[in-house]
Design a protein around this motif. Structure first.
Motif, mmCIF file in Angstrom:
data_model
loop_
_atom_site.group_PDB
_atom_site.id
_atom_site.type_symbol
_atom_site.label_atom_id
_atom_site.label_comp_id
_atom_site.label_asym_id
_atom_site.label_seq_id
_atom_site.Cartn_x
_atom_site.Cartn_y
_atom_site.Cartn_z
ATOM 1 N N GLY A 48 -0.527 -6.080 -7.574
ATOM 2 C CA GLY A 48 -0.584 -5.468 -8.590
ATOM 3 C C GLY A 48 0.702 -4.687 -9.470
ATOM 4 N N THR A 49 0.804 -4.021 -8.815
ATOM 5 C CA THR A 49 1.676 -2.264 -8.651
ATOM 6 C C THR A 49 3.358 -2.605 -8.618
ATOM 7 N N MET A 50 3.332 -4.186 -7.236
ATOM 8 C CA MET A 50 4.916 -4.371 -6.727
ATOM 9 C C MET A 50 5.666 -5.122 -8.465
ATOM 10 N N LEU A 51 4.420 -5.949 -9.060
ATOM 11 C CA LEU A 51 4.538 -7.041 -10.006
ATOM 12 C C LEU A 51 5.311 -5.574 -11.267
ATOM 13 N N SER A 52 4.324 -5.315 -11.290
ATOM 14 C CA SER A 52 4.632 -3.746 -12.606
ATOM 15 C C SER A 52 5.997 -3.493 -12.639
ATOM 16 N N TYR A 53 6.584 -2.378 -10.816
ATOM 17 C CA TYR A 53 8.000 -2.502 -10.918
ATOM 18 C C TYR A 53 8.699 -3.027 -11.235
ATOM 19 N N GLN A 54 8.746 -4.469 -11.170
ATOM 20 C CA GLN A 54 9.860 -5.078 -11.735
ATOM 21 C C GLN A 54 10.292 -5.849 -12.887
ATOM 22 N N TYR A 55 8.262 -6.526 -13.886
ATOM 23 C CA TYR A 55 8.298 -6.276 -15.034
ATOM 24 C C TYR A 55 8.416 -5.518 -15.948
ATOM 25 N N GLY A 56 7.713 -4.171 -15.160
ATOM 26 C CA GLY A 56 8.300 -3.553 -16.609
ATOM 27 C C GLY A 56 6.298 -2.905 -17.238
ATOM 28 N N GLY A 57 5.689 -3.379 -15.854
ATOM 29 C CA GLY A 57 4.062 -2.974 -16.264
ATOM 30 C C GLY A 57 3.801 -1.594 -15.942
ATOM 31 N N ASP A 58 2.605 -1.091 -16.524
ATOM 32 C CA ASP A 58 1.656 0.331 -16.941
ATOM 33 C C ASP A 58 1.270 0.148 -15.449
ATOM 34 N N VAL B 238 -16.692 -14.590 -2.726
ATOM 35 C CA VAL B 238 -16.436 -13.272 -1.593
ATOM 36 C C VAL B 238 -15.347 -13.125 -2.905
ATOM 37 N N ILE B 239 -14.472 -14.166 -3.250
ATOM 38 C CA ILE B 239 -13.065 -14.276 -3.889
ATOM 39 C C ILE B 239 -13.530 -13.382 -4.909
ATOM 40 N N SER B 240 -13.618 -13.876 -5.784
ATOM 41 C CA SER B 240 -14.092 -13.141 -6.646
ATOM 42 C C SER B 240 -14.482 -11.710 -6.895
ATOM 43 N N ALA B 241 -15.390 -11.964 -5.585
ATOM 44 C CA ALA B 241 -15.434 -9.797 -5.472
ATOM 45 C C ALA B 241 -15.092 -8.845 -4.723
ATOM 46 N N MET B 242 -13.025 -9.335 -4.315
ATOM 47 C CA MET B 242 -12.666 -8.460 -4.143
ATOM 48 C C MET B 242 -12.044 -7.889 -5.266
ATOM 49 N N PRO B 243 -11.517 -6.048 -4.249
ATOM 50 C CA PRO B 243 -10.447 -5.071 -5.663
ATOM 51 C C PRO B 243 -9.396 -5.737 -5.644
ATOM 52 N N VAL B 244 -8.315 -4.575 -7.354
ATOM 53 C CA VAL B 244 -7.705 -5.428 -7.658
ATOM 54 C C VAL B 244 -6.531 -5.934 -6.070
ATOM 55 N N ALA B 245 -5.995 -6.827 -7.024
ATOM 56 C CA ALA B 245 -4.125 -7.467 -5.647
ATOM 57 C C ALA B 245 -3.883 -6.295 -5.950
ATOM 58 N N THR B 246 -3.105 -5.936 -4.415
ATOM 59 C CA THR B 246 -1.587 -5.392 -4.137
ATOM 60 C C THR B 246 -0.634 -5.440 -4.686
ATOM 61 N N ILE C 271 -2.310 0.581 -13.034
ATOM 62 C CA ILE C 271 -2.529 -0.344 -12.097
ATOM 63 C C ILE C 271 -2.584 -0.108 -10.968
ATOM 64 N N ALA C 272 -2.011 1.206 -10.688
ATOM 65 C CA ALA C 272 -2.107 2.013 -9.076
ATOM 66 C C ALA C 272 -3.933 2.663 -9.509
ATOM 67 N N GLN C 273 -4.260 3.188 -10.379
ATOM 68 C CA GLN C 273 -5.640 3.775 -10.763
ATOM 69 C C GLN C 273 -5.850 2.906 -10.269
ATOM 70 N N GLY C 274 -6.251 0.977 -11.159
ATOM 71 C CA GLY C 274 -6.911 0.582 -10.557
ATOM 72 C C GLY C 274 -7.713 -0.406 -8.803
ATOM 73 N N THR C 275 -6.404 0.072 -8.695
ATOM 74 C CA THR C 275 -6.135 -0.521 -7.314
ATOM 75 C C THR C 275 -6.946 0.484 -6.529
ATOM 76 N N PHE C 276 -6.488 1.905 -6.857
ATOM 77 C CA PHE C 276 -6.992 2.230 -6.213
ATOM 78 C C PHE C 276 -8.991 3.199 -6.185
ATOM 79 N N MET D 14 0.836 -1.444 -0.034
ATOM 80 C CA MET D 14 -0.305 -0.158 -0.082
ATOM 81 C C MET D 14 0.969 1.274 0.291
ATOM 82 N N LEU D 15 2.180 1.571 0.617
ATOM 83 C CA LEU D 15 3.361 2.145 0.522
ATOM 84 C C LEU D 15 3.559 2.694 -1.050
ATOM 85 N N ILE D 16 4.029 1.646 -1.060
ATOM 86 C CA ILE D 16 3.813 1.617 -2.856
ATOM 87 C C ILE D 16 3.220 1.966 -3.496
ATOM 88 N N ILE D 17 1.696 2.225 -3.549
ATOM 89 C CA ILE D 17 0.661 2.039 -4.291
ATOM 90 C C ILE D 17 0.462 2.972 -3.812
#
Length: 302
Positions: A263-273, A253-261, A277-282, A198-201
């Motif tokens: 995702g932002t860390m993985l984007s940093y590591q693998y060059g993602g957008d 319930v599992i399928s109704a959760m917001p975006v996995a947190t 992903i931060a907007q989607g999580t927010f 969440m700090l990273i997001i």
């Protein structure tokens, strides 16, 4: 939810005060993905007080895997329907497929179904982790903020998290659980994952103008699909053959959760957008303040 926003806001302010920067975010992401998150995956088994019979575990895993088949199909169909351009499709598919199954999913499941259902959530979370670090990484690496595809190889998927997932599966079927000291130590290290994510997001969102925090209409449509239509679809598909109401409820319930947190860390590591992903999580986390209580009310009334 308030805890999540508070920690995320701290990351936002820290970036504005220059206590965090992009280089720090990248290094912290790599540290978490290499240490704390693998520890959390292993701790989910080693701290479990009870493991169901092997047949029940296999059935829960099969149902979980089948649910992700549906979710991945939804990800491709919705991105095509929304006409997401190249350079954004991977991150949108990640948003539609992978939710916050642990930090948010576990307490919601505990509230609705009781602590006895948490072992099912743990089994589902193992499936999630196996897929998010393979299929999810592939989604994010397909595009970045410049629309340039990132090349992946087989070695890139052999991450500490995947190794931890495989080890957790072996431990589960071997019946190894509730291990003192080791399990508690891994749990303590793993507990750092969500606040760090969440700090990273929050820090990532500090780079986005305030007027763009919620993204455009396509992102909002994907968010609402993720939070409302996806769990309804999962219930409709699986209620025909999943007779256990608790298992079916956990799946919804599992399928109704917001975006996995992560995702932002993985984007940093693998060059993602990172921005999308931060907007989607927010935006999914904000909307889930309404959608999760609504879904919980519906489930408890069924």
């Amino acid at each position: 939810m308030v805890i999540l926003f508070t920690v995320g806001a701290t990351g936002y302010v820290a970036k504005k005060l220059h206590l965090m920067d992009e280089d720090f975010d990248k290094k912290l992401s790599k540290l978490i993905l290499s240490t704390a998150l693998p520890a959390m995956i292993l701790a989910s088994v080693l701290t479990a007080e009870y493991l169901p019979p092997a047949a029940d575990i296999l059935w829960a895993m099969l149902v979980s895997c089948l649910s992700y088949v549906v979710l991945i199909a939804v990800g491709f169909v919705v991105t095509a329907a929304l006409r997401i351009p190249h350079g954004r499709r991977g991150v949108y598919r990640f948003i539609l497929v992978f939710g916050n199954t642990g930090f948010l999913g576990f307490p919601v499941i505990n509230t609705i179904f009781g602590s006895q259902a948490l072992i099912l959530a743990t089994i589902f979370n193992l499936t999630f982790n196996c897929l998010v670090f393979t299929v999810g990484v592939w989604f994010l690496a397909q595009d970045n903020e410049y629309g340039v595809k990132v090349k992946m190889n087989a070695r890139a998927f052999l991450s500490p998290c995947i190794i931890a997932c495989l080890a957790a599966l072996v431990l589960t079927f071997a019946g190894v659980h509730n291990v003192p000291v080791v399990g508690d130590a891994l749990d303590a290290l793993g507990s750092f994952t969500t606040p760090a994510a969440m700090l990273i997001i929050g820090s990532s969102l500090a780079n986005v103008p305030v007027g763009q925090l919620v993204g455009g209409p396509r992102l909002m449509a994907a968010a609402l699909f993720r939070l409302l239509l996806t769990p309804a679809l999962i219930w409709f598909v699986f209620h025909f053959f999943v007779t256990d109401p608790v298992l079916l409820g956990v799946l919804v319930v599992i399928s109704a959760m917001p975006v996995a947190t992560n995702g932002t860390m993985l984007s940093y590591q693998y060059g993602g957008d990172i921005k999308t992903i931060a907007q989607g999580t927010f935006i999914t986390t904000v909307c889930s303040l309404v959608t999760i209580p609504l879904m919980a009310t519906l489930l408890m009334g069924m």
